[in-house]
Design a protein around this motif. Structure first.
Motif, short mmCIF file in Angstrom:
data_model
loop_
_atom_site.label_atom_id
_atom_site.label_comp_id
_atom_site.label_asym_id
_atom_site.label_seq_id
_atom_site.Cartn_x
_atom_site.Cartn_y
_atom_site.Cartn_z
N ARG A 228 0.43 -1.35 -0.32
CA ARG A 228 0.22 0.11 0.06
C ARG A 228 0.77 1.52 0.20
NH1 ARG A 228 -4.75 1.99 0.89
NH2 ARG A 228 -5.18 3.56 2.19
N TYR A 229 2.26 1.34 0.78
CA TYR A 229 3.02 2.31 1.01
C TYR A 229 4.31 1.92 0.01
CZ TYR A 229 -0.16 1.55 4.69
OH TYR A 229 -0.63 2.41 6.01
N TYR A 230 5.06 1.07 -0.86
CA TYR A 230 5.70 0.51 -1.54
C TYR A 230 5.76 -0.35 -2.61
CZ TYR A 230 10.51 0.51 -3.30
OH TYR A 230 11.52 0.38 -4.57
N THR A 231 5.71 -0.20 -3.86
CA THR A 231 5.72 -1.88 -4.44
C THR A 231 6.51 -1.34 -5.04
OG1 THR A 231 3.47 -2.10 -4.78
CG2 THR A 231 4.19 -2.67 -6.11
N LYS A 232 7.35 -2.20 -5.46
CA LYS A 232 8.10 -2.86 -6.91
C LYS A 232 8.00 -4.37 -7.47
CE LYS A 232 13.74 -3.63 -7.16
NZ LYS A 232 14.43 -4.28 -5.82
#
Lengths: 71, 358
Positions: free
Chosen positions: B266-270
């Protein structure tokens, strides 16, 4: 760090500036809740360099005038 | 409640849940910290990161950020030093001091997690119904003494500096701190920061004061807290961080791997490009933009910042760019250099990142 405005051309031929490119490859949308967007505004207000979509360096006055139009 | 005291009546529907709720406990999402066991490190995959940015926080292990008013005084790494984690854990966040730096009055060095208001609103802070919370964690350091940290609101106008003791070097020590709910101040309840938890690695006198009490000043550690950055090569390792409603530290809430990863995303996606995982191909006229859409793995907190990383394999076009990002969608495009089949695809070292950190 460097910031460059990103001009998006829509299919109907109109264009809009709704994001900024940081350090050549980081795309920051103009979203008030986005931490990077808030930092962008702080950086520009503190004197960081902003270039327009054609890569022309904006003066501090131009940059701050543009900043004032943002959400 | 001991086993001998449980009767059939106690086991009627809802009775145990109500008992736990009355004690301040919770069922489901007990721990408001995400990635408290330091399992996910999407950004750095276990690599060490020296904290050089003095103008904003540096995100390292998922959901955790670090900050230093002076550059390069410490580094952060998942499982730094490769010590054996405490029982029940397989990972930890490790901070290592780079030098023997004497903090000056305006210095801040800390590790932090901002918790989204939506995940905190039920504690009713800023109202007369504010609920207490208990922070627990397992910590290990090459130093001993009284360490410090703080619970704060989003702009540090309400702070609760807390202290804890590490009495033995290089030994995992379990700590719990109970913090009364703050009945005043402004505490976010939306998709911005609701509450922040930080652990000090060194704090200047401007930001230190009386501990274990609420204050309207920006106090991020009690006076006299140990300065990790003050000793060269000093270590500070932490895991099992839990912030829960109530006055009792209960066992760490182990959420399933997939759920915890989604919470991080939800806050960081790779968007990992391994095995040509991202591949687009079509016939395109010269000079035309050739765009595709990706659905984000989870709905992100806000419109994310996006970046294309690594070098992609391209045919008849330049490197790809991101066209735009919403909380649920990401667009990527290239510009065809001639009227021909145009293709671009990723590898294990290229892909897309999306950040909507607090």
């Amino acid at each position: 760090m460097t910031y460059q405005l990103f001009q998006e051309t829509l299919l109907n031929g109109s264009s809009m500036i709704n994001k900024v490119i940081k350090n050549s490859n980081i795309i920051i949308t103009f979203a008030p809740d986005n931490t990077d967007y808030r930092q962008f505004k702080i950086d520009i207000a503190s004197g960081a360099q902003l270039t327009d979509a054609n890569n022309n360096v904006m003066t501090s006055e131009q940059a701050n005038t543009f900043l004032a139009t943002l959400p | 409640m001991s086993l001998q005291q449980i009767t059939a009546n106690d086991l009627q529907t809802g009775s145990l849940e109500n008992y736990m709720a009355n004690q301040g406990g919770a069922f489901g999402f007990k721990n408001r910290i995400i990635n408290g066991a330091m399992v996910f490190d999407q950004r750095d995959s276990g690599a060490s990161v020296t904290i050089t940015n003095t103008s904003s926080r540096t995100y390292t292990i998922d959901r955790w950020s670090s900050y230093g008013t002076q550059a390069s005084k410490f580094s952060v790494q998942q499982n730094a030093g490769a010590v054996t984690p405490p029982t029940g854990f397989t990972n930890y966040l490790g901070a290592v001091s780079a030098s023997a730096y004497s903090v000056t009055s305006g210095d801040i060095f800390n590790i932090n997690q901002n918790i989204e208001g939506y995940n905190f609103a039920d504690l009713a802070w800023g109202t007369s119904s504010a609920k207490p919370v208990t922070l627990s964690f397992v910590v290990y350091s090459s130093l001993t003494g009284t360490f410090g940290g703080a619970i704060t609101n989003s702009n540090n106008t309400r702070c609760y500096p807390f202290s804890y003791t590490i009495s033995a070097t290089n030994t995992w020590t379990t700590v719990s701190v109970t913090i009364p709910g703050d009945t005043t101040g402004t505490w976010g309840t939306g998709n911005g920061t609701g509450i922040a938890v930080s652990f000090s690695l060194g704090m200047g006198s401007t930001y230190t004061g009386s501990g274990n009490a609420w204050t309207g000043s920006t106090i991020l550690a009690p006076t006299g807290s140990v300065s990790v950055v003050g000793t060269s090569a000093a270590t500070f390792y932490i895991t099992g961080v839990q912030l829960e409603k109530g006055t009792v530290a209960t066992p760490f809430e182990y959420r399933d791997y997939g759920r915890e990863l989604m919470m991080c995303q939800r806050y960081y996606t790779k968007l990992d490009g391994t095995n040509n995982g991202l591949w687009w191909q079509a016939y395109s006229a010269s000079g035309q933009n050739f765009a595709f859409n990706i659905t984000n793995p989870v709905t992100m907190r806000t419109q994310p910042t996006g970046a294309v990383y690594g070098t992609w394999t391209v045919t008849n076009c330049g490197q790809p760019n991101l066209g735009g990002q919403s909380t649920t969608q990401t667009s990527i495009y290239v510009t065809a250099t001639s009227s021909a089949t145009t293709a671009f695809y990723s590898s294990s070292t290229s892909g897309i990142t999306l950040s909507a950190e607090l």
